[in-house]
Design a protein around this motif. Structure first.
Motif, mmCIF file in Angstrom:
data_model
loop_
_atom_site.group_PDB
_atom_site.id
_atom_site.type_symbol
_atom_site.label_atom_id
_atom_site.label_comp_id
_atom_site.label_asym_id
_atom_site.label_seq_id
_atom_site.Cartn_x
_atom_site.Cartn_y
_atom_site.Cartn_z
ATOM 1 N N PHE A 47 0.816 -1.210 0.000
ATOM 2 C CA PHE A 47 0.000 0.000 0.000
ATOM 3 C C PHE A 47 0.853 1.264 0.000
ATOM 4 O O PHE A 47 0.657 2.154 -0.828
ATOM 5 C CB PHE A 47 -0.948 0.016 1.206
ATOM 6 N N MET A 51 0.798 3.786 -3.066
ATOM 7 C CA MET A 51 -0.026 4.978 -2.893
ATOM 8 C C MET A 51 0.753 6.187 -2.380
ATOM 9 O O MET A 51 0.228 7.283 -2.332
ATOM 10 C CB MET A 51 -1.183 4.683 -1.936
ATOM 11 N N PHE A 52 1.988 5.986 -1.946
ATOM 12 C CA PHE A 52 2.781 7.120 -1.478
ATOM 13 C C PHE A 52 4.109 7.257 -2.241
ATOM 14 O O PHE A 52 4.348 8.271 -2.872
ATOM 15 C CB PHE A 52 3.063 7.011 0.030
ATOM 16 N N PRO A 55 3.809 7.343 -6.316
ATOM 17 C CA PRO A 55 3.333 8.669 -6.759
ATOM 18 C C PRO A 55 4.356 9.771 -6.500
ATOM 19 O O PRO A 55 4.541 10.658 -7.335
ATOM 20 C CB PRO A 55 2.071 8.901 -5.928
ATOM 21 N N GLU A 59 5.846 12.178 -9.292
ATOM 22 C CA GLU A 59 5.712 13.627 -9.205
ATOM 23 C C GLU A 59 7.076 14.287 -9.366
ATOM 24 O O GLU A 59 7.200 15.316 -10.030
ATOM 25 C CB GLU A 59 5.088 13.993 -7.845
ATOM 26 N N GLN A 247 -1.299 23.790 3.973
ATOM 27 C CA GLN A 247 -2.122 22.926 3.132
ATOM 28 C C GLN A 247 -3.603 23.297 3.188
ATOM 29 O O GLN A 247 -4.469 22.478 2.895
ATOM 30 C CB GLN A 247 -1.931 21.471 3.558
ATOM 31 N N THR A 275 -2.511 22.940 -11.642
ATOM 32 C CA THR A 275 -2.694 21.571 -12.100
ATOM 33 C C THR A 275 -3.944 21.422 -12.946
ATOM 34 O O THR A 275 -3.888 20.927 -14.074
ATOM 35 C CB THR A 275 -2.793 20.611 -10.895
ATOM 36 N N ALA A 288 4.497 21.672 -6.026
ATOM 37 C CA ALA A 288 4.126 20.713 -4.986
ATOM 38 C C ALA A 288 5.373 20.181 -4.286
ATOM 39 O O ALA A 288 5.385 19.992 -3.069
ATOM 40 C CB ALA A 288 3.327 19.558 -5.588
ATOM 41 N N LEU A 292 6.634 20.209 -0.381
ATOM 42 C CA LEU A 292 7.094 19.020 0.343
ATOM 43 C C LEU A 292 8.421 19.300 1.040
ATOM 44 O O LEU A 292 8.604 18.950 2.209
ATOM 45 C CB LEU A 292 7.244 17.846 -0.625
ATOM 46 N N ILE A 295 7.863 21.381 4.104
ATOM 47 C CA ILE A 295 7.279 20.599 5.200
ATOM 48 C C ILE A 295 8.331 19.672 5.810
ATOM 49 O O ILE A 295 8.403 19.507 7.030
ATOM 50 C CB ILE A 295 6.054 19.801 4.704
ATOM 51 N N THR B 130 5.577 8.878 5.678
ATOM 52 C CA THR B 130 4.471 9.204 4.769
ATOM 53 C C THR B 130 3.557 10.271 5.361
ATOM 54 O O THR B 130 2.812 10.913 4.630
ATOM 55 C CB THR B 130 3.626 7.964 4.424
ATOM 56 N N ILE B 133 4.227 13.487 3.740
ATOM 57 C CA ILE B 133 3.954 13.647 2.313
ATOM 58 C C ILE B 133 2.573 14.267 2.157
ATOM 59 O O ILE B 133 1.553 13.611 2.342
ATOM 60 C CB ILE B 133 4.047 12.301 1.575
ATOM 61 N N SER B 134 2.565 15.534 1.846
ATOM 62 C CA SER B 134 1.305 16.249 1.699
ATOM 63 C C SER B 134 0.457 15.610 0.606
ATOM 64 O O SER B 134 0.985 15.127 -0.407
ATOM 65 C CB SER B 134 1.619 17.696 1.326
ATOM 66 N N PHE B 136 -1.158 17.051 -1.461
ATOM 67 C CA PHE B 136 -1.046 17.832 -2.694
ATOM 68 C C PHE B 136 0.134 17.387 -3.556
ATOM 69 O O PHE B 136 0.207 17.737 -4.715
ATOM 70 C CB PHE B 136 -0.975 19.326 -2.368
ATOM 71 N N VAL B 137 1.052 16.620 -2.956
ATOM 72 C CA VAL B 137 2.135 16.047 -3.746
ATOM 73 C C VAL B 137 1.652 14.778 -4.453
ATOM 74 O O VAL B 137 2.064 14.473 -5.567
ATOM 75 C CB VAL B 137 3.354 15.741 -2.842
ATOM 76 N N ARG B 138 0.745 14.049 -3.810
ATOM 77 C CA ARG B 138 0.259 12.791 -4.390
ATOM 78 C C ARG B 138 -0.887 13.020 -5.370
ATOM 79 O O ARG B 138 -1.221 12.148 -6.168
ATOM 80 C CB ARG B 138 -0.274 11.883 -3.278
ATOM 81 N N MET B 139 -1.518 14.175 -5.240
ATOM 82 C CA MET B 139 -2.774 14.452 -5.939
ATOM 83 C C MET B 139 -2.719 14.149 -7.433
ATOM 84 O O MET B 139 -3.512 13.356 -7.960
ATOM 85 C CB MET B 139 -3.087 15.928 -5.678
ATOM 86 N N LEU B 140 -1.749 14.753 -8.116
ATOM 87 C CA LEU B 140 -1.692 14.606 -9.570
ATOM 88 C C LEU B 140 -1.291 13.192 -9.999
ATOM 89 O O LEU B 140 -1.971 12.590 -10.834
ATOM 90 C CB LEU B 140 -0.745 15.663 -10.144
ATOM 91 N N PRO B 141 -0.198 12.617 -9.426
ATOM 92 C CA PRO B 141 0.148 11.247 -9.826
ATOM 93 C C PRO B 141 -0.988 10.252 -9.562
ATOM 94 O O PRO B 141 -1.237 9.380 -10.397
ATOM 95 C CB PRO B 141 1.362 10.915 -8.959
ATOM 96 N N LEU B 142 -1.676 10.418 -8.446
ATOM 97 C CA LEU B 142 -2.796 9.513 -8.169
ATOM 98 C C LEU B 142 -3.880 9.692 -9.219
ATOM 99 O O LEU B 142 -4.476 8.721 -9.693
ATOM 100 C CB LEU B 142 -3.378 9.774 -6.774
ATOM 101 N N TYR B 143 -4.131 10.932 -9.561
ATOM 102 C CA TYR B 143 -5.156 11.209 -10.584
ATOM 103 C C TYR B 143 -4.795 10.503 -11.890
ATOM 104 O O TYR B 143 -5.644 9.850 -12.512
ATOM 105 C CB TYR B 143 -5.265 12.727 -10.782
ATOM 106 N N VAL B 144 -3.530 10.610 -12.284
ATOM 107 C CA VAL B 144 -3.101 9.976 -13.530
ATOM 108 C C VAL B 144 -3.181 8.451 -13.432
ATOM 109 O O VAL B 144 -3.733 7.787 -14.309
ATOM 110 C CB VAL B 144 -1.658 10.426 -13.882
ATOM 111 N N MET B 145 -2.668 7.917 -12.315
ATOM 112 C CA MET B 145 -2.722 6.462 -12.109
ATOM 113 C C MET B 145 -4.152 5.941 -12.181
ATOM 114 O O MET B 145 -4.451 4.953 -12.848
ATOM 115 C CB MET B 145 -2.183 6.119 -10.711
ATOM 116 N N PRO B 161 -6.789 5.332 -2.047
ATOM 117 C CA PRO B 161 -5.642 6.131 -1.580
ATOM 118 C C PRO B 161 -5.554 6.250 -0.064
ATOM 119 O O PRO B 161 -4.528 6.673 0.458
ATOM 120 C CB PRO B 161 -5.890 7.516 -2.198
#
Lengths: 312, 290
Positions: A47, A51-52, A55, A59, A247, A275, A288, A292, A295, B130, B133-134, B136-145, B161
């Protein structure tokens, strides 16, 4: 400042678990333990990688290209552009201002409330409940409700001002960022209060007793005991607060749409716009990633200082 | 850090000899009550707004209370948009995610609390990292995936997700460290399988932590905004948090119906909070402990 955003300090000094620790030799029993542990971990590893980390890697790659369709490698161009783009710099500064304002407000009110409720006021459970309700309410509801209350023509605040003979105000036009700060303070002071209450309860009663015997007054005790011993909590609130303010998306999206002009274009709202509205994908990815990095820096500061318990 | 037995009222009596100035207690009451009222009055006003007539919300002068409570607004809001469906979608998504957190987070937390194995520290650090990891960093890649997988605009797309949560894992691990080993050891000697030891012996002892975890997962997912906004495109799949601002945009003069629709989400969450306060308070306190 939601709970899921919080970053607890990793306790590196965790003693190894007492199960099965019979020397270095891999006994059959120990091998069985290792296999069991890995079997239990398979879903989690799959997972978090899928999912982390995958991606995140994607990115990062995208941020060095021109975009998703026919990507052309552009090196650090997106980063350099973002770091010199007045729109991005403005958005970052606005976000810092938003973070500072909402933190100062919610720390003052949250600490005040915690100190008052910690005195054992009668009915404090009811008060605590009332104060926490906004924190449990969805940003969608909070945003819409305040937009209605603040509306120049149909909002109840202006009606009230008119009723007492004062002129109406267009807060969302004249002081948009301050208004968003106010809404955030309203929503999150309860959460900050809870953190301070937990911090206050952790101060040993004996410390107060001892200083009383030494003849210290209330004010001295507050300044010399309460404030320094609450420092770790305050520090935690500050960092978590900055990270979550960085955020904040719901309020600009629902209440102001980033405006008027670009007055409330908070950073992640800007990332979202780049985006999905401008579809400048490579650029948005670089933005983005800059977020990161910011943060990560804050989190490392937290871990460093969090470990030095003598200091804070 | 343990969840159990926080000495909650230990210092409840302090204060009587701690007054800053004469009458300080009275001032505290007044200030605390005023601030508490400031927190709830806007939300109470939302309830009033929900029951006002169209004329009252469009009259140009806001009214504090409806002249007659328009109970018909409840039915009208369901006629204006499929809010039943939106609420159901929210419940399905938040429910599935909560169940998944309750299944997986303690499992992973258990391994880190009670087992020793190569790479333990590295894997644990990676999972905790993790949290930084905001989204907003995952947002676009997840959308594409998810777009490539055909998962946008579907329940699996909204749920996957968030199936596990590093904070929940951390919470469960902290709690499980304090669960004694003896029973598990005894069962292991008796030949019980590792799964049975976990499921029948360890897990039942973590009920208070599970309650906190389940409650927070559910409330936060019900309130989740950004991912459903991106990942859904049809009315059929819309969740209520996204439906609210859209509805308000389409019928911006009908603030009464917007407020009524907001109540559909607010009332259940608020009721849940009131009945489970103890756990909410514990959960927040734990988030601040290091």
């Amino acid at each position: 400042m939601s709970l899921v955003d919080t970053v607890p300090v990793v306790d590196e000094g965790t003693p190894p678990s007492p199960t099965r620790r019979q020397g270095r030799r891999v006994t059959p029993l120990r091998r069985k333990q290792i296999i069991t542990a890995y079997l239990f971990l398979i879903p989690a590893v799959v997972f978090f990688v899928a999912m982390f980390f995958y991606p995140l890697f994607n990115e990062l790659l995208t941020s060095f290209t021109s975009g998703l369709t026919d990507p052309v490698p552009v090196g650090f161009d997106n980063y350099l552009r973002a770091l010199s783009d007045p729109v991005v710099i403005h958005s970052f500064l606005v976000t810092l201002e938003y973070a500072a304002g909402s933190l100062v407000g919610s720390i003052i009110i949250g600490l005040l409330l915690a100190l008052m409720l910690n005195q054992g006021l009668r009915g404090r459970v009811v008060l605590r409940t009332m104060i926490l309700v906004p924190y449990m309410t969805s940003i969608a509801i909070v945003g819409l409700l305040w937009r209605n209350i603040l509306d120049p023509s149909v909002g109840i605040l202006n009606t009230a001002l008119h009723a007492v003979g004062l002129p109406g105000q267009e807060w969302l036009n004249t002081a948009p960022l301050q208004t968003l700060i106010g809404i955030t303070v309203w929503q999150e002071s309860g959460y900050v209060m809870m953190l301070f209450l937990a911090g206050l309860q952790a101060i040993p009663e004996e410390v107060y007793e001892a200083s009383k015997i030494d003849g210290a007054g209330v004010w001295t005790r507050f300044r010399r005991i309460t404030v320094p011993l609450l420092a770790p909590t305050t520090f935690f609130v500050l960092l978590v607060g900055v990270i979550s303010s960085m955020q904040q998306f719901g309020l600009p999206y629902i209440v102001t749409n980033g405006g008027p002009g670009d007055a409330t274009s908070l950073f992640v709202f800007q990332v979202y716009q780049e985006t999905f509205t401008n579809q400048d994908i490579g650029y948005a990815s670089a933005m983005a990633f800059l977020l990161l990095i910011f943060i990560l820096i804050l989190s490392f500061i937290q871990m460093r200082i969090g470990r030095r318990k003598d200091l804070v | 850090m343990t969840l159990a037995a926080r000495p909650a009222r230990r210092r409840s009596q302090r204060g009587l000899d701690d007054r800053l100035f004469p009458g300080a207690t009275a001032v505290s009451y007044v200030v605390a009550i005023l601030l508490a009222l400031a927190c709830v009055i806007p939300l109470l006003y939302m309830i009033s707004l929900a029951f006002q007539s169209d004329a009252e919300v469009q009259g140009g002068t806001a009214v504090l209370l409806p002249s007659t409570w328009q109970w018909g607004n409840i039915a009208r809001v369901f006629d204006a948009a499929p809010f039943g469906r939106f609420l159901l979608n929210s419940l399905i998504v938040a429910g599935l995610i909560t169940i998944s957190h309750l299944v997986f987070d303690p499992m992973v937390g258990y391994v880190f609390a009670k087992f020793d194995f190569p790479l333990k520290g590295a894997i644990f650090t990676a999972i905790l990292a993790t949290m930084m990891i905001s989204f907003f960093v995952r947002m676009l890649p997840l959308y594409v995936m998810f777009s490539n997988a055909g998962w946008l605009n579907s329940y699996q797309g909204l749920v996957v997700p968030f199936l596990m949560d590093a904070f929940g894992i951390f919470l469960m691990r902290q709690y499980m460290i304090s669960v004694p080993n003896e029973l598990g050891e005894a069962a292991r000697v008796d030949g019980a399988s590792e799964w049975r030891i976990y499921w029948n012996i360890v897990l039942p002892q973590t009920k208070p932590a599970l309650a906190v975890l389940g409650l927070f997962s559910f409330v936060f997912q019900m309130n989740e905004f950004i991912w459903p906004l991106i990942a859904t495109s049809t009315e059929q799949m819309r969740v209520i948090t996204i439906a609210l601002p859209l509805f308000n945009k389409e019928s911006f003069t009908q603030w009464n119906l917007t407020a009524m629709a907001s109540l559909l989400l607010f009332v259940p969450i608020c009721a849940l909070f009131l009945f489970t306060q103890k756990y909410v308070v514990r959960g927040i306190a734990m988030s601040g402990i290091k």
